[in-house]
Design a protein around this motif. Structure first.
Motif, short mmCIF file in Angstrom:
data_model
loop_
_atom_site.label_atom_id
_atom_site.label_comp_id
_atom_site.label_asym_id
_atom_site.label_seq_id
_atom_site.Cartn_x
_atom_site.Cartn_y
_atom_site.Cartn_z
N ALA A 171 5.72 2.08 -15.25
CA ALA A 171 6.18 2.90 -16.18
C ALA A 171 6.68 2.42 -17.55
CB ALA A 171 7.16 3.69 -15.41
N ARG A 172 7.43 1.40 -17.41
CA ARG A 172 8.25 0.87 -18.63
C ARG A 172 7.02 0.37 -19.64
NH1 ARG A 172 11.51 -1.80 -16.21
NH2 ARG A 172 10.28 -3.88 -16.24
N GLU A 173 6.13 -0.55 -19.07
CA GLU A 173 5.20 -1.44 -19.84
C GLU A 173 4.00 -0.60 -20.19
OE1 GLU A 173 4.00 -4.51 -17.36
OE2 GLU A 173 6.09 -5.34 -17.08
N HIS A 174 3.68 0.20 -19.68
CA HIS A 174 2.51 1.12 -19.92
C HIS A 174 2.81 2.46 -20.60
CE1 HIS A 174 0.16 -2.33 -18.80
NE2 HIS A 174 0.54 -2.12 -17.39
N SER A 175 3.97 2.83 -20.65
CA SER A 175 4.42 4.08 -20.95
C SER A 175 3.78 5.28 -20.04
CB SER A 175 4.30 4.52 -22.47
OG SER A 175 5.01 5.54 -23.02
N LEU A 176 3.79 4.95 -18.78
CA LEU A 176 2.99 5.87 -17.88
C LEU A 176 4.21 6.55 -16.98
CD1 LEU A 176 0.45 3.47 -16.22
CD2 LEU A 176 -0.28 5.54 -17.74
N GLY A 177 3.94 7.99 -16.86
CA GLY A 177 4.53 8.44 -15.56
C GLY A 177 4.07 7.85 -14.25
N VAL A 178 4.87 7.58 -13.57
CA VAL A 178 4.31 7.11 -12.20
C VAL A 178 4.85 7.93 -11.10
CG1 VAL A 178 4.12 4.94 -10.74
CG2 VAL A 178 4.24 4.58 -13.10
N LEU A 179 3.93 8.58 -10.19
CA LEU A 179 4.47 9.08 -9.07
C LEU A 179 3.75 8.34 -7.75
CD1 LEU A 179 5.00 11.92 -8.06
CD2 LEU A 179 2.56 12.63 -8.12
N MET A 180 4.54 8.27 -7.09
CA MET A 180 4.37 7.67 -5.63
C MET A 180 4.51 8.42 -4.46
SD MET A 180 6.22 5.86 -3.05
CE MET A 180 7.75 4.89 -3.65
N ALA A 181 3.55 8.66 -3.24
CA ALA A 181 3.72 9.23 -2.17
C ALA A 181 3.68 8.47 -1.09
CB ALA A 181 2.63 10.55 -2.34
N ASN A 182 4.79 8.37 -0.45
CA ASN A 182 4.85 7.43 0.82
C ASN A 182 5.07 8.20 2.01
OD1 ASN A 182 5.04 5.06 2.18
ND2 ASN A 182 7.30 4.54 1.60
N HIS A 183 4.68 7.58 3.34
CA HIS A 183 4.87 7.92 4.50
C HIS A 183 6.26 8.41 4.82
CE1 HIS A 183 0.66 7.68 6.55
NE2 HIS A 183 0.54 7.16 5.28
N GLY A 184 6.78 9.31 5.63
CA GLY A 184 8.11 9.81 5.90
C GLY A 184 8.35 9.41 6.96
N GLY A 185 7.45 8.50 8.10
CA GLY A 185 8.11 8.25 9.21
C GLY A 185 7.22 7.24 9.64
N PRO A 186 7.22 6.45 10.53
CA PRO A 186 6.47 5.53 11.26
C PRO A 186 5.02 5.63 11.23
CG PRO A 186 8.60 5.74 12.62
CD PRO A 186 8.37 6.79 11.69
N SER A 187 4.22 4.80 10.98
CA SER A 187 2.62 4.83 11.12
C SER A 187 2.04 3.47 11.07
CB SER A 187 2.17 5.65 9.61
OG SER A 187 0.76 6.06 9.85
#
Length: 253
Positions: free
Chosen positions: A187-203
C-alpha cells in the motif's frame, strides 16, 4: 475520484460442504448489499474451506450450475463478488486454486492462483492469474494468498494501473504479523489500496487469524476485524478519503 464501497467478507467455511457454503455466501452477499457494497471479496477457497485432501472431488468447472444463485444475486444486487473454490478446466486433469468473479453486469471472469505454497503442488497446479476488474472506473487487481508473498505480483498490478489490490487469503495466527506487514508495504510503496479477506476460523487444520483489513494508498490501516469470526470489513471512499466499518454477520440478513 469517485466514491467507492469495497468489502472483505471474513468468513468461516464449512469444511467440504459446497451446498452449505453456497447458502452462507448468499447470506453474506445480502448483508453486504444492504450496506451498499459494490465489490465483495471472499477468502481463498471460501466455498469448500482450505481442504487440499478434498479438492479433487470438490473441484468444479467455472460454469457449474450449482453456483447460479451467487451469479444471480451478484447481478440483482449490482455487487461484483469474488468467491473461492478448486477449479478444473474442461479437458484437463489439473486442479487450480480459483477465484470466480460474478460481476454486477451478469458477466463472469476467472482468476487462478499463480504461486503455490510448498506442498500445494501435490494437489494443485499453478494458474495464470486474471485480468484487472473495473468497478466504477477503479481498476482492481486480484491475488490469492501466496501470490502476494511475491513482491513482483503486487508490483505488476500497480504497473498495470490497479488502484486496489484485493487478496483472498488463508493466514494463520503465526503468519499474520509478517504477511500483514507485506500488504501494508505494498500500500505504501505502490500507492495501492489493499483489501485482504481472511478466513474467520479454523480451516484445513490451520488456526486462521481473521483480522481481515484494508490499507489505504500510503500504508495507513483504515479498518480491520478485531479477531476471528464472521464479519464484513468495509472500506468506503468519500471525496478521496477512505473510511472503515466492521459489520458483524448474524445467521440471517
Amino acid at each position: 475520484m469517485k466514491n467507492l464501497d469495497i468489502c472483505a467478507a471474513q468468513y468461516c467455511s464449512v469444511a467440504g460442504d459446497l451446498n452449505a457454503n453456497i447458502d452462507r455466501h448468499v447470506q453474506f452477499m445480502r448483508h453486504a448489499a444492504k450496506q451498499g457494497v459494490e465489490f465483495l471479496l471472499f477468502p481463498e477457497l471460501s466455498l469448500t474451506g482450505y481442504e487440499p485432501s478434498l479438492a479433487r472431488e470438490l473441484a468444479q468447472t467455472p460454469d457449474v450450475a450449482l453456483l447460479q444463485p451467487l451469479r444471480e444475486l451478484a447481478k440483482q444486487s449490482g455487487m461484483t463478488t469474488v468467491v473461492g473454490l478448486p477449479l478444473r478446466q474442461v479437458g484437463s486433469d489439473a486442479i487450480l486454486i480459483g477465484a470466480l468473479v460474478f460481476a454486477a453486469d451478469g458477466s463472469q471472469a476467472t482468476y487462478t492462483k499463480q504461486h503455490l505454497h510448498p506442498g500445494e503442488e501435490a494437489v494443485f497446479s499453478p494458474g495464470d492469474g486474471g485480468a484487472l476488474l473495473n468497478i466504477k472506473a477503479e481498476h482492481i487487481a486480484l491475488s490469492v494468498c501466496a501470490d502476494f508473498t511475491h513482491a513482483s505480483h503486487a508490483q505488476a498490478a500497480a504497473h498495470a494501473g490497479a488502484g486496489v489490490y484485493a487478496t483472498s487469503v488463508l493466514i494463520s495466527e503465526n503468519g499474520y504479523p509478517h504477511d500483514s506487514g507485506l500488504l501494508e508495504d505494498y500500500a505504501r510503496e505502490h500507492s495501492l489500496g489493499v483489501l485482504m479477506a481472511n478466513h474467520g476460523g479454523p480451516s484445513g487444520g490451520w488456526a486462521c487469524a481473521g483480522r481481515s483489513a484494508f490499507w489505504a494508498p500510503g500504508g495507513k490501516r483504515v479498518v480491520s476485524a478485531a479477531g476471528t469470526g464472521d464479519c464484513l470489513v468495509i472500506a468506503r471512499r468519500r471525496q478521496g478519503v477512505w473510511q472503515g466499518q466492521v459489520v458483524e454477520c448474524s445467521a440471517t440478513p
